[in-house]
Design a protein around this motif. Structure first.
Motif, PDB file in Angstrom:
ATOM      1  N   PHE A  59       0.821  -1.207   0.000  1.00  0.00           N
ATOM      2  CA  PHE A  59       0.000   0.000   0.000  1.00  0.00           C
ATOM      3  C   PHE A  59       0.861   1.266   0.000  1.00  0.00           C
ATOM      4  CE2 PHE A  59      -2.638  -3.348   1.660  1.00  0.00           C
ATOM      5  CZ  PHE A  59      -3.863  -3.115   1.067  1.00  0.00           C
ATOM      6  N   THR A  60       2.153   1.106  -0.266  1.00  0.00           N
ATOM      7  CA  THR A  60       3.065   2.249  -0.332  1.00  0.00           C
ATOM      8  C   THR A  60       3.493   2.473  -1.776  1.00  0.00           C
ATOM      9  OG1 THR A  60       5.179   1.053  -0.112  1.00  0.00           O
ATOM     10  CG2 THR A  60       3.946   1.481   1.911  1.00  0.00           C
ATOM     11  N   THR A  61       4.285   3.507  -2.003  1.00  0.00           N
ATOM     12  CA  THR A  61       4.833   3.776  -3.337  1.00  0.00           C
ATOM     13  C   THR A  61       6.207   3.138  -3.505  1.00  0.00           C
ATOM     14  OG1 THR A  61       5.748   5.872  -2.535  1.00  0.00           O
ATOM     15  CG2 THR A  61       3.559   5.938  -3.541  1.00  0.00           C
ATOM     16  N   ALA A  81       2.111  -1.094   4.783  1.00  0.00           N
ATOM     17  CA  ALA A  81       1.413   0.185   4.856  1.00  0.00           C
ATOM     18  C   ALA A  81       2.336   1.334   5.238  1.00  0.00           C
ATOM     19  CB  ALA A  81       0.275   0.096   5.870  1.00  0.00           C
ATOM     20  N   GLY A  91       3.218   6.579   6.530  1.00  0.00           N
ATOM     21  CA  GLY A  91       2.027   6.176   5.792  1.00  0.00           C
ATOM     22  C   GLY A  91       0.918   7.183   6.029  1.00  0.00           C
ATOM     23  N   GLU A 131      -5.557   6.987   5.324  1.00  0.00           N
ATOM     24  CA  GLU A 131      -6.286   6.479   4.160  1.00  0.00           C
ATOM     25  C   GLU A 131      -5.748   5.114   3.734  1.00  0.00           C
ATOM     26  OE1 GLU A 131      -7.298   7.705  -0.486  1.00  0.00           O
ATOM     27  OE2 GLU A 131      -5.835   8.851   0.668  1.00  0.00           O
ATOM     28  N   LYS A 132      -4.419   4.989   3.669  1.00  0.00           N
ATOM     29  CA  LYS A 132      -3.807   3.727   3.259  1.00  0.00           C
ATOM     30  C   LYS A 132      -4.042   2.644   4.305  1.00  0.00           C
ATOM     31  CE  LYS A 132      -2.036   5.307  -0.567  1.00  0.00           C
ATOM     32  NZ  LYS A 132      -2.582   4.861  -1.873  1.00  0.00           N
ATOM     33  N   SER A 153      -7.503   1.247   3.880  1.00  0.00           N
ATOM     34  CA  SER A 153      -7.534   0.363   2.707  1.00  0.00           C
ATOM     35  C   SER A 153      -6.907  -0.990   3.026  1.00  0.00           C
ATOM     36  CB  SER A 153      -6.784   1.014   1.538  1.00  0.00           C
ATOM     37  OG  SER A 153      -7.417   2.210   1.130  1.00  0.00           O
TER      38      SER A 153
END
Length: 327
Positions: free
Chosen positions: A66-68, A109, A115, A118-119, A122
């Motif tokens: 869920f990260t970049t 996350a 983080g 929102e993430k 999710s």
């Protein structure tokens, strides 16, 4: 709102010793329990996992990023946490509390920049939908960092403080409602979170910080950290006050990135002991299709004990006491 990893103290290399049981595993009584966590799916929201580590041999791991950043665990924190819950023995040394857990959901996350709420939401939704019964979270709301960002943007301190506090309040409510929602659904999940370790009882003068969100949110079981003093247990100097339960969190040996072991200290390390013991308690009701989040939470708190604590402990620092495994 921005969230950050509850950072452990610096890791120390740990040698494997055949026949040895990690002190945290022994202290919660997991080595004496007839239960293993078989049939339980545990989720960890953290920095990812080194899925190839030998501690996870035989464990079915599902990962989602869920990260970049790239998948995997660049930090090592998530790997260590997962090892404490369900890590298999390494060269005869036991590090895992619930070694029968064969299903692990790993939500990455948190990256190098932290983080966001929102993430996290999710990631929680994904883990519950996939089938997690226990979800462990080792992160906190970065209130000071959020305030500093507004100041840097040119807001006066009073306006920055107001905005940061309002976002803080809304996120506490967000996590409370999330926990409530998923405790009522047919596919329910128990939420466990680290109380945080911004306190410093060794400072002159000593000071304590209250448990940080999301651990402080209703519906979460928060974990404080204990250390050893001779043959007694004592709240760790860094552990925040107001946890629901407390468990070993000082020099906890678990999996490191690669194939080795490392000792870390922190309320994250403590929280994973709570999650692991919860998996042991959940095994029987899950097998009988009678699993209830409320019943599980009540069992964990009712069976907690302060019998072996150092004299003069403050109940506000240890909650109901040491969580213990079913016998």
């Amino acid at each position: 709102m921005r969230l950050k990893l509850i950072e452990p103290t610096a890791g120390l290399s740990a040698a494997k010793s055949a026949g040895e049981v990690a002190w945290g595993v022994k202290t919660v009584g997991a080595d004496q329990s007839p239960y293993t966590g078989e049939g339980i799916v545990v989720a960890v929201l953290d920095t990812g996992i080194d899925a190839g580590h030998p501690a996870f041999k035989g464990v079915s791991i599902q990962e989602r990023n869920f990260t970049t950043e790239a998948a995997g665990d660049e930090h090592g924190h998530g790997t260590h946490c997962a090892g404490t819950i369900s890590g298999q023995d390494l060269d005869g040394m036991r590090i895992g509390i619930a070694r029968g857990v064969k299903g692990a959901l790993i939500g990455k996350a948190l990256g190098a920049g932290g983080g966001s709420s929102e993430k996290i939401v999710s990631a929680v939704q994904w883990e519950v939908e996939i089938g997690a019964q226990i979800i462990s979270v080792s992160l906190g709301i970065d209130l000071l960092g959020y305030h500093a960002r507004f100041v840097k943007q040119g807001l006066p301190h009073v306006a920055a403080t107001s905005r940061a506090h309002e976002a803080y309040r809304q996120n506490v409510l967000l996590f409370e409602r999330l926990a409530l929602l998923y405790s009522m659904k047919p596919q329910a999940a128990l939420f466990v979170a680290a109380a945080g370790h911004e306190s410093d009882r060794d400072h002159t003068p000593p000071y304590e910080i209250a448990a940080s969100p999301p651990a402080v949110s209703d519906g979460f079981l928060s974990g404080g950290a204990l250390g050893q003093v001779d043959d007694k247990l004592k709240i760790a100097s860094f552990s925040n006050s107001g946890p629901v339960l407390c468990v070993p969190g000082v020099e906890i040996v678990s999996a490191a990135r690669g194939s080795e072991l490392v000792a870390m200290s922190g309320t994250s390390m403590a929280t994973l002991h709570v999650a692991g013991v919860a998996a042991l308690w959940a095994q029987k009701p899950i097998s009988q299709k009678k699993f209830s989040v409320e019943t599980l939470r009540a069992q964990l708190t009712a069976q907690a004990s302060t019998d072996n604590f150092e004299e003069g402990f403050d109940t506000s620092n240890v909650g109901s006491g040491l969580v213990t495994a079913p016998k």
